[in-house]
Design an enzyme around this catalytic site. Structure first.
Site, PDB file in Angstrom:
ATOM      1  N   GLU A 188      27.921 -25.843 -64.086  1.00 42.84           N
ATOM      2  CA  GLU A 188      28.352 -26.734 -63.009  1.00 42.84           C
ATOM      3  C   GLU A 188      28.487 -28.163 -63.516  1.00 42.84           C
ATOM      4  O   GLU A 188      29.484 -28.846 -63.236  1.00 42.84           O
ATOM      5  CB  GLU A 188      27.353 -26.694 -61.844  1.00 42.84           C
ATOM      6  CG  GLU A 188      27.693 -27.658 -60.719  1.00 42.84           C
ATOM      7  CD  GLU A 188      26.628 -27.736 -59.637  1.00 42.84           C
ATOM      8  OE1 GLU A 188      26.454 -28.833 -59.067  1.00 42.84           O
ATOM      9  OE2 GLU A 188      25.971 -26.710 -59.355  1.00 42.84           O
TER      10      GLU A 188
ATOM     11  N   SER B 292      21.907 -16.237 -56.412  1.00 40.35           N
ATOM     12  CA  SER B 292      22.860 -15.286 -56.988  1.00 40.35           C
ATOM     13  C   SER B 292      22.346 -13.846 -56.963  1.00 40.35           C
ATOM     14  O   SER B 292      22.944 -12.965 -57.585  1.00 40.35           O
ATOM     15  CB  SER B 292      23.184 -15.673 -58.432  1.00 40.35           C
ATOM     16  OG  SER B 292      23.752 -16.964 -58.493  1.00 40.35           O
TER      17      SER B 292
END
Length: 294
Positions: free
Chosen positions: A137, A274
């Protein structure tokens, strides 16, 4: 006192409590759904790095035809899924130059960080990104603010002191307390200078961390389920461990052993952003099997 938002399961003499707000977040669920729809179109479908940070879920998507690559150069014509962590503009342009059709599964909250970083850069701010420099990210956000400084902890702040006009954004999965601490220190050091700060931490991350630590304080052992390559899952494990409770970070249910449960009757469970629900279900099934073997 129990949290009414948690799920509880009685397995033999043991009580398992699943933390509220655990498991898939909105951005991850969206990325998985987009990947499934893209794979249903057929043809070559790639993702540049794993769509999300969970090896078991990526293995399932690979079974549906997904090809995970490390570099755009490895792809031929086809569809390229931009994973939830996003990619830099340069990488996106390189993919288009290869004839790839982009399917943007970047989390909307990550996209906001990218847009803010780009805005600050265009307005001539020296951009500071609070986060892990090695996280995908952050690597993607750097593409929107060339030359930005990544700050992981207070020791890195010295590199910011020479800057005159600073704008700050944060990796979405950073702990709020850490971010606020670093921003407060920046404000102290930048007294009299221009400092513009955006809070870009995901609220779901905050809720997940709060629920996990609250549960950790009430149980005898804590299990954090999710990929070891998942930053937010590792952070959950660190936060639970910081409460003083014995904490195990498990990537799959097969890692659960009788020794981990021995002598414990109240067990807490949480899962990273996740981690799919079926991983939690497999964990509970494994716990049932171990109980039956006693």
């Amino acid at each position: 006192m129990d949290d009414p938002r948690t799920e509880t399961f009685q397995i033999g003499e043991r009580r398992f409590e699943i933390a509220a707000n655990s498991g898939f977040c909105f951005g991850v669920r969206r990325a998985i759904e987009m990947a499934e729809k893209t794979l249903a179109r057929g043809g070559r479908v790639y993702s540049l790095g794993p769509v999300i940070h969970n090896p078991q879920e990526i293995s399932r998507l690979e079974g549906l035809g997904l090809r995970v690559i490390d570099d755009v150069a490895q792809a031929e014509a086809g569809l390229l899924i931009i994973r939830s962590h996003g990619i830099s503009p340069e990488t996106a342009e390189a993919a288009r130059a290869k004839g790839l059709e982009l399917v943007d599964a970047t989390c909307p909250l990550v996209k906001r960080v990218q847009n803010l970083a780009q805005k600050l850069y265009n307005e001539d701010y020296s951009v500071v990104i609070v986060g892990d420099a090695q996280h995908p990210e952050v690597e993607a956000v750097l593409g929107y603010a060339p030359g930005a400084t990544v700050v992981g902890d207070a020791d890195h702040l010295d590199s910011v002191l020479a800057l005159a006009k600073v704008g700050v954004v944060c990796q979405t999965t950073q702990p709020p307390a850490k971010y606020h601490e670093l921003v407060a220190e920046l404000a102290r050091r930048f007294s009299g200078q221009e400092l513009r700060v955006f809070v870009t931490i995901c609220s779901a991350t905050v809720d997940r961390q709060d629920s996990a630590t609250e549960l950790a304080r009430r149980v005898e052992v804590m299990f954090v389920l999710g990929g070891r390559n998942s930053s937010n899952t590792r952070q959950l494990a660190r936060l639970c461990e910081s409460t003083g409770v014995t904490t195990h970070h498990l990537e799959s249910a097969d890692e659960l052993t009788s020794a981990m449960l021995s002598g414990r009757r109240r067990i807490g469970v949480t899962a990273g952003a996740s981690t799919p629900q079926w991983v939690v279900e497999q964990f509970l099934e494994r716990a049932k099997s171990l109980d039956a073997e006693k």
